[in-house]
Write an enzyme that holds these catalytic residues in place. Sequence first.
Site, PDB file in Angstrom:
ATOM      1  N   THR A  75       0.831  -1.211   0.000  1.00  9.25           N
ATOM      2  CA  THR A  75       0.000   0.000   0.000  1.00  9.25           C
ATOM      3  C   THR A  75       0.859   1.253   0.000  1.00  9.25           C
ATOM      4  OG1 THR A  75      -1.851  -1.111   1.084  1.00  9.25           O
ATOM      5  CG2 THR A  75      -1.778   1.286   1.254  1.00  9.25           C
ATOM      6  N   THR A 242      14.050   5.310   9.448  1.00  7.57           N
ATOM      7  CA  THR A 242      14.896   4.191   9.853  1.00  7.57           C
ATOM      8  C   THR A 242      14.355   2.887   9.289  1.00  7.57           C
ATOM      9  OG1 THR A 242      15.442   5.338  11.906  1.00  7.57           O
ATOM     10  CG2 THR A 242      15.890   2.970  11.824  1.00  7.57           C
ATOM     11  N   CYS A 327      -8.636  -6.196   3.189  1.00  7.51           N
ATOM     12  CA  CYS A 327      -8.693  -4.760   3.466  1.00  7.51           C
ATOM     13  C   CYS A 327     -10.119  -4.251   3.584  1.00  7.51           C
ATOM     14  CB  CYS A 327      -7.961  -3.990   2.369  1.00  7.51           C
ATOM     15  SG  CYS A 327      -6.215  -4.422   2.266  1.00  7.51           S
TER      16      CYS A 327
END
Length: 384
Positions: A75, A242, A327
């Site tokens: 996504t 990160t 979803c």
Amino acid sequence: MNTKKKIYLDYNATTPVAKLVVAAMLPFFTEKFGNASSDHLFGWDAAEGVEFAREQVSNLVNCKSTEITFTSGATEASNLGLFGFCKKNSSKGKHIISCKTEHKAILDTMKALQNQGFQITYLDVDVEGNIDLEELKNNITAETILVCLMLANNETGLIHPMQEIEKIVHANGAKLMSDITQAVGKIPVDLKELNLDMAIFSSHKIYGPKGVGALYINKKNKVEIDQTVFGGGQEKGMRPGTLNVPGIVGFGKAAEIAAAEMNEEVIRISKLRNKLEEVLEEIEEVIINSKNSDRLPNTTNVSFENIDGNNLLRKLNNLAVSRGSACTSNLINPSHVLKAMGLSDELALSSIRISLGRNTALADIEFAAEEIKNTIDHLKNAVV
């Protein structure tokens, strides 16, 4: 108390993380826990793990490792790719072509782009879920900058003829993006052969961890996208933040295993799926959706006429099956994919997706088939 065994048949939603994948990830939580951007031994170990995983993932889909950008999932990859491409190329045109049966990750992003002034054309599909290649060709204009079509549908398993689509798109000067999430690891996906300009896929569909995905950008085709997320230089600035090193390492290991096992698994899974469908077709008023088209070997989508879909799912409480995409499974709405294929609301709501996986055995298929047959008989007799 329900003492019957429970069978997982929703592998298109997600997969269990393979034990070898977990083993590969564990050191990167403890001994090799460094930030991959840190310029010291711990950071170098982490960075090495990331680059090795990048090689493993690129090997699975046959592309250069430098063409893979790691993300938090398919996504996010779709957002980075679509918004980044449109931002960079809007001066060339503001027309995009997609399809009514795309995943919500694509359709919702298309809506957002439409709100920013882009024109979106959604191709129709036939009763099997196939697009009309002539319709595609006729809708490409001088303003068309991108065509975005999935390789394999997550609900029906239908596979679009991507090589034919690629020729049409590139012959007309547009670029081609594809959601290859459901195809990767289930069938061979060769990005060099497909000649896609961009592609997105995910780790958790191939027995890797959740929260990791990839955006592929074709270097040979000189695809350019703008940065849309800011805050650091990680992943060449395309996806700052990160890096999830353990997850990326797990994605790499899952890709390596998938590449090694895919050919044998395709044959095994196909036989199981065909066996299941043979039994299900003995039920009266049953429809196997997209059965006469090229499909993923693990997926079957079944509609039961004159059956209440809510009652069906409640009664099948020993089977993990779904109405469609994970979803949207919490929404009691008919599948937009099945609706686009011409099914009524009632029939779409009485349809289930069954997707098999690495842990599915013949005994599971036999158990599932019997459960479904008995449940349908019970529901029909209850109505009578």
